[in-house]
Design a protein around this motif. Structure first.
Motif, short mmCIF file in Angstrom:
data_model
loop_
_atom_site.label_atom_id
_atom_site.label_comp_id
_atom_site.label_asym_id
_atom_site.label_seq_id
_atom_site.Cartn_x
_atom_site.Cartn_y
_atom_site.Cartn_z
N ALA A 3 0.87 -1.18 0.00
CA ALA A 3 0.00 0.00 0.00
C ALA A 3 0.90 1.23 0.00
N ALA A 4 0.43 2.30 -0.67
CA ALA A 4 1.23 3.52 -0.76
C ALA A 4 0.31 4.72 -0.86
N ILE A 5 0.79 5.86 -0.38
CA ILE A 5 0.06 7.11 -0.54
C ILE A 5 0.14 7.50 -2.02
N ALA A 6 -1.00 7.58 -2.66
CA ALA A 6 -1.03 7.84 -4.10
C ALA A 6 -1.25 9.31 -4.43
N ARG A 7 -1.92 10.02 -3.56
CA ARG A 7 -2.25 11.41 -3.85
C ARG A 7 -2.35 12.16 -2.53
N PHE A 8 -1.78 13.35 -2.50
CA PHE A 8 -1.75 14.13 -1.27
C PHE A 8 -1.85 15.60 -1.65
N ARG A 9 -2.82 16.31 -1.09
CA ARG A 9 -2.98 17.71 -1.45
C ARG A 9 -3.51 18.50 -0.26
N ALA A 10 -3.32 19.81 -0.35
CA ALA A 10 -3.87 20.74 0.63
C ALA A 10 -5.02 21.49 0.01
N GLU A 11 -6.12 21.60 0.74
CA GLU A 11 -7.35 22.22 0.25
C GLU A 11 -7.84 21.51 -1.02
N LEU A 12 -8.26 22.24 -2.06
CA LEU A 12 -9.05 21.64 -3.12
C LEU A 12 -8.33 21.49 -4.45
N ARG A 13 -7.03 21.82 -4.49
CA ARG A 13 -6.38 21.89 -5.79
C ARG A 13 -5.10 21.06 -5.82
N ASP A 14 -4.83 20.47 -7.00
CA ASP A 14 -3.60 19.72 -7.21
C ASP A 14 -2.57 20.49 -8.02
N ASP A 15 -2.99 21.57 -8.68
CA ASP A 15 -2.12 22.25 -9.63
C ASP A 15 -1.30 23.37 -9.01
N MET A 23 -4.96 27.53 7.87
CA MET A 23 -5.14 26.16 8.35
C MET A 23 -5.75 25.31 7.24
N PRO A 24 -4.95 24.99 6.22
CA PRO A 24 -5.48 24.25 5.07
C PRO A 24 -5.84 22.81 5.44
N ARG A 25 -6.95 22.35 4.90
CA ARG A 25 -7.36 20.97 5.10
C ARG A 25 -6.56 20.05 4.19
N LEU A 26 -6.36 18.83 4.61
CA LEU A 26 -5.50 17.89 3.91
C LEU A 26 -6.31 16.69 3.43
N THR A 27 -5.95 16.22 2.22
CA THR A 27 -6.63 15.06 1.63
C THR A 27 -5.59 14.12 1.04
N TRP A 28 -5.75 12.82 1.28
CA TRP A 28 -4.85 11.84 0.69
C TRP A 28 -5.62 10.59 0.31
N THR A 29 -5.07 9.83 -0.61
CA THR A 29 -5.64 8.54 -1.00
C THR A 29 -4.56 7.48 -0.92
N VAL A 30 -5.00 6.25 -0.71
CA VAL A 30 -4.09 5.11 -0.60
C VAL A 30 -4.41 4.12 -1.71
N GLU A 31 -3.37 3.67 -2.40
CA GLU A 31 -3.51 2.58 -3.38
C GLU A 31 -2.92 1.32 -2.76
N SER A 32 -3.65 0.22 -2.87
CA SER A 32 -3.20 -1.02 -2.25
C SER A 32 -3.57 -2.22 -3.11
N THR A 33 -2.71 -3.22 -3.06
CA THR A 33 -3.03 -4.50 -3.74
C THR A 33 -3.90 -5.38 -2.86
N GLU A 34 -4.13 -4.95 -1.64
CA GLU A 34 -4.97 -5.72 -0.71
C GLU A 34 -6.42 -5.32 -0.88
N PRO A 35 -7.30 -6.23 -1.25
CA PRO A 35 -8.72 -5.89 -1.39
C PRO A 35 -9.31 -5.40 -0.07
N GLY A 36 -10.11 -4.36 -0.13
CA GLY A 36 -10.80 -3.88 1.05
C GLY A 36 -9.90 -3.19 2.06
N TRP A 37 -8.80 -2.62 1.61
CA TRP A 37 -7.88 -1.92 2.53
C TRP A 37 -8.62 -0.77 3.19
N VAL A 38 -8.59 -0.70 4.52
CA VAL A 38 -9.28 0.35 5.27
C VAL A 38 -8.29 1.01 6.23
#
Length: 333
Positions: A3-15, A23-38
């Motif tokens: 599993a790895a962090i695939a995307r990480f950004r502050a507030e609403l923009r990637d560009d 106090m920017p809000r943070l968002t990240w996604t995880v990509e994993s080969t494990e089904p149902g990774w939580v």
């Protein structure tokens, strides 16, 4: 299983790394080969401090660190651990820039001698850069809308910036990185200014009237951070010059724009342009609430959405059970 962090950004923009909040809000996604990774918990790291956040939340997570100071640059990393105990590596460091300022040295300026209602104007000034520049930012707001050129080149692809607001109560300001456009020696910045929502007439049945103002104004400043650590400010003030004889003759949100290309001055935003026929700007003339922060605008790339041409359609006629005829979505007797 990985599993790895695939995307990480502050507030609403990637560009962009710029944010308009301390106090920017943070968002990240995880990509994993494990089904149902939580995610069971996540850890955030900044300035040598780690913060653990229990739970699966990973979208617009509240900022857990010291608030950003204006113009501060901070780096943040994240890693996540699943309910099965498997952790990702730390993500790449995310650069976050506080692209806002609470200081406002510029005053509202505009066309001094107007000859028409809500008259568009072109404004410019020159300034000298005699030391190496580390970073340059343009902070601006408008009673109306404005776009800019620096040394003959557009500095932003924004349209109708900084957008509508309740002008009597607040203004919003935008921040543009102009570092790449600054050069040693003489520089020039120019702005095309129009009234947009500020000077628009609102109402119906012959009762249209302006509720905000009669003529547009611009306020802002360039902030040059020099390699020496000194800061040079170029504000909107009485040294700017303006003309109402530019190519935009009339402009309105509802009426559209009249553009006369014969009046185009190709070098109007260059330092060597002869502006002796232009006049000193009007200074003041608009009550100016302290400008508030606006989200930085998208980059050019994010605006290049694909478009397509739809083939023409013939109106469709249907007979309804009521005896009425339906033409292309419009009912008639």
């Amino acid at each position: 299983m990985t599993a790895a962090i695939a995307r990480f950004r502050a507030e609403l923009r990637d560009d962009t790394s710029a944010v308009a909040t301390s106090m920017p809000r943070l968002t990240w996604t995880v990509e994993s080969t494990e089904p149902g990774w939580v995610q069971a918990f996540a850890e955030l790291r900044s300035d040598g401090r780690d913060v653990r956040l229990d739970g699966p939340d990973s979208v617009l997570v509240d900022w857990p660190f010291r608030p950003l100071a204006e113009r501060e640059i901070r780096r943040v990393a994240v890693r996540a651990t699943s309910t099965e105990g498997a952790s990702t590596d730390w993500s790449e460091s995310l650069r976050i820039e506080a692209a806002f300022t609470d200081s406002w040295p510029g005053v509202p300026i505009g066309l001094a001698n107007t000859s028409d209602e809500a008259q568009p104007a072109v404004l410019r000034t020159t300034f000298l850069v005699d030391a190496p520049v580390r970073r340059a930012r343009l902070f601006f707001t408008a009673f109306g809308v404005a776009d800019f050129e620096l040394n003959g080149q557009p500095v932003d692809a924004g349209i109708l910036a900084p957008g509508w607001t309740a002008y009597l109560d607040r203004l919003v300001h935008e921040t543009i990185d102009i570092t790449a456009h600054i050069r040693p020696g003489s520089n020039a910045i120019g702005a095309r200014l129009a009234g947009a929502w500020f000077t628009e007439k609102y109402g119906f049945h012959g009762q249209q009237k302006r509720i905000y103002g009669e003529q547009p104004s611009l306020s802002g400043h360039i902030e040059l951070e020099l390699e020496s650590g000194a800061v040079q400010i170029v504000p909107t003030d009485g040294t700017w010059r303006a003309t109402g004889d530019g190519p935009i003759r009339r402009s309105g949100i509802y009426a559209g724009e009249h553009h006369d290309l014969r009046r185009t001055e190709p070098d109007w935003s260059r330092a060597d342009f002869d502006d002796h026929m232009w006049k000193p700007v009007r200074v003041g003339g608009a009550a100016c609430p302290s400008p508030k922060r606006a989200l930085p605008r998208p980059s050019d790339a994010s605006r290049n959405f694909p478009s397509r041409k739809s083939p023409p359609r013939r109106p469709e006629r249907r007979s309804l059970t009521s005896g009425r005829i339906w033409w292309d979505g419009c009912a008639s007797v």
